[in-house]
Scaffold this active site. Structure first.
Site, PDB file in Angstrom:
ATOM      1  N   CYS A 108       0.847  -1.186   0.000  1.00 51.24           N
ATOM      2  CA  CYS A 108       0.000   0.000   0.000  1.00 51.24           C
ATOM      3  C   CYS A 108       0.887   1.242   0.000  1.00 51.24           C
ATOM      4  O   CYS A 108       1.846   1.319   0.779  1.00 51.24           O
ATOM      5  CB  CYS A 108      -0.908   0.002   1.227  1.00 51.24           C
ATOM      6  SG  CYS A 108      -2.013   1.422   1.332  1.00 51.24           S
ATOM      7  N   HIS A 150      -9.063  -3.773  -2.333  1.00 52.18           N
ATOM      8  CA  HIS A 150      -8.093  -2.992  -1.561  1.00 52.18           C
ATOM      9  C   HIS A 150      -8.497  -1.518  -1.532  1.00 52.18           C
ATOM     10  O   HIS A 150      -8.485  -0.869  -0.474  1.00 52.18           O
ATOM     11  CB  HIS A 150      -6.696  -3.156  -2.166  1.00 52.18           C
ATOM     12  CG  HIS A 150      -5.618  -2.417  -1.442  1.00 52.18           C
ATOM     13  ND1 HIS A 150      -4.700  -3.045  -0.626  1.00 52.18           N
ATOM     14  CD2 HIS A 150      -5.304  -1.093  -1.397  1.00 52.18           C
ATOM     15  CE1 HIS A 150      -3.881  -2.141  -0.108  1.00 52.18           C
ATOM     16  NE2 HIS A 150      -4.213  -0.947  -0.580  1.00 52.18           N
ATOM     17  N   GLU A 151      -8.873  -0.978  -2.698  1.00 50.32           N
ATOM     18  CA  GLU A 151      -9.257   0.437  -2.761  1.00 50.32           C
ATOM     19  C   GLU A 151     -10.622   0.671  -2.123  1.00 50.32           C
ATOM     20  O   GLU A 151     -10.852   1.726  -1.508  1.00 50.32           O
ATOM     21  CB  GLU A 151      -9.240   0.936  -4.208  1.00 50.32           C
ATOM     22  CG  GLU A 151      -7.878   0.845  -4.886  1.00 50.32           C
ATOM     23  CD  GLU A 151      -6.749   1.489  -4.100  1.00 50.32           C
ATOM     24  OE1 GLU A 151      -6.993   2.478  -3.378  1.00 50.32           O
ATOM     25  OE2 GLU A 151      -5.600   1.013  -4.210  1.00 50.32           O
ATOM     26  N   HIS A 154     -10.048   1.291   1.413  1.00 47.53           N
ATOM     27  CA  HIS A 154      -9.668   2.685   1.675  1.00 47.53           C
ATOM     28  C   HIS A 154     -10.893   3.589   1.742  1.00 47.53           C
ATOM     29  O   HIS A 154     -10.996   4.452   2.621  1.00 47.53           O
ATOM     30  CB  HIS A 154      -8.724   3.195   0.583  1.00 47.53           C
ATOM     31  CG  HIS A 154      -7.288   2.845   0.804  1.00 47.53           C
ATOM     32  ND1 HIS A 154      -6.572   3.256   1.905  1.00 47.53           N
ATOM     33  CD2 HIS A 154      -6.416   2.122   0.041  1.00 47.53           C
ATOM     34  CE1 HIS A 154      -5.332   2.805   1.823  1.00 47.53           C
ATOM     35  NE2 HIS A 154      -5.213   2.111   0.709  1.00 47.53           N
TER      36      HIS A 154
END
EC number: 3.5.1.88
Length: 198
Positions: A108, A150-151, A154
């Site tokens: 990351c 993954h995003e 976020h």
């Protein structure tokens, strides 16, 4: 324009992002900044909160990864007819995940020098708006699905660390402290002071 990337211990990285209004005056420049910043950092994905903007917007480039890796890794990370994507995701919503789980290493840009194994579904279905604000509903697999998840983490205020066991997190104390204090060297600009933009 290249923006500094917010690193570990920044408040904005731990907060869920609201959807971005379709008529937001910052949307066009935000997308440009995300692509410029990600490419400068040699990343493959980046979300708006990582450049200090609390909106549900992120970008993915799994096509460049596909083109840069060998055939053996392509078979491991991509379906036979998948060559990756280069896409903008606005107000994305996860609709479905497969029961098939696979584990691979993830890094990351907000946690420089930290790479760990993370287990995620092989296949997902999501809805989102693309850069032209056109409604999309698509399925993604393998590495592309992993990057999207993954995003999405976020956007929901979740860092890679949340996927690690508590013991593993404790073992990273000194590494995280080094990241927080700016002692980990990176080739891209980082933001060390908290700053919220909405």
């Amino acid at each position: 324009m290249i923006q500094p990337i917010y690193v570990y211990d920044q408040q904005i990285l731990e907060q869920p992002c609201p959807d971005v209004p379709h008529n937001s005056p910052i949307l066009t420049n935000l997308i440009i900044d995300l692509w410029d910043t990600m490419r400068n950092a040699q990343g493959c994905g980046l979300s708006a909160p990582q450049i200090g903007v609390s909106y549900s917007v992120f970008i993915i480039d799994s096509k460049s990864v596909f083109q840069s890796i060998g055939t053996a890794f392509r078979h491991k990370y991509y379906e036979p007819d998948d060559k990756g994507i280069t896409e903008t995701f606005i107000n994305a919503k996860l609709l479905q995940t497969s029961s098939e789980i696979w584990t691979a290493k993830e890094g990351c840009l907000s946690l420089p020098s930290l790479v760990r194994d993370v287990s995620r579904p092989w296949k997902i279905k999501i809805s989102y708006l693309n850069q032209n604000l056109e409604k999309q509903e698509c399925e993604f697999t393998g590495l592309t699905a992993r990057m999207i998840l993954h995003e999405l983490d976020h956007i929901n205020g979740v860092l890679l660390l949340a996927h690690l066991l508590p013991f593993s997190q404790k073992m990273l104390y000194f590494k995280l402290k080094s990241i927080k204090n700016g002692k980990v060297k990176v080739t891209y600009p980082t933001m060390k002071k908290q700053k919220l933009v909405a």
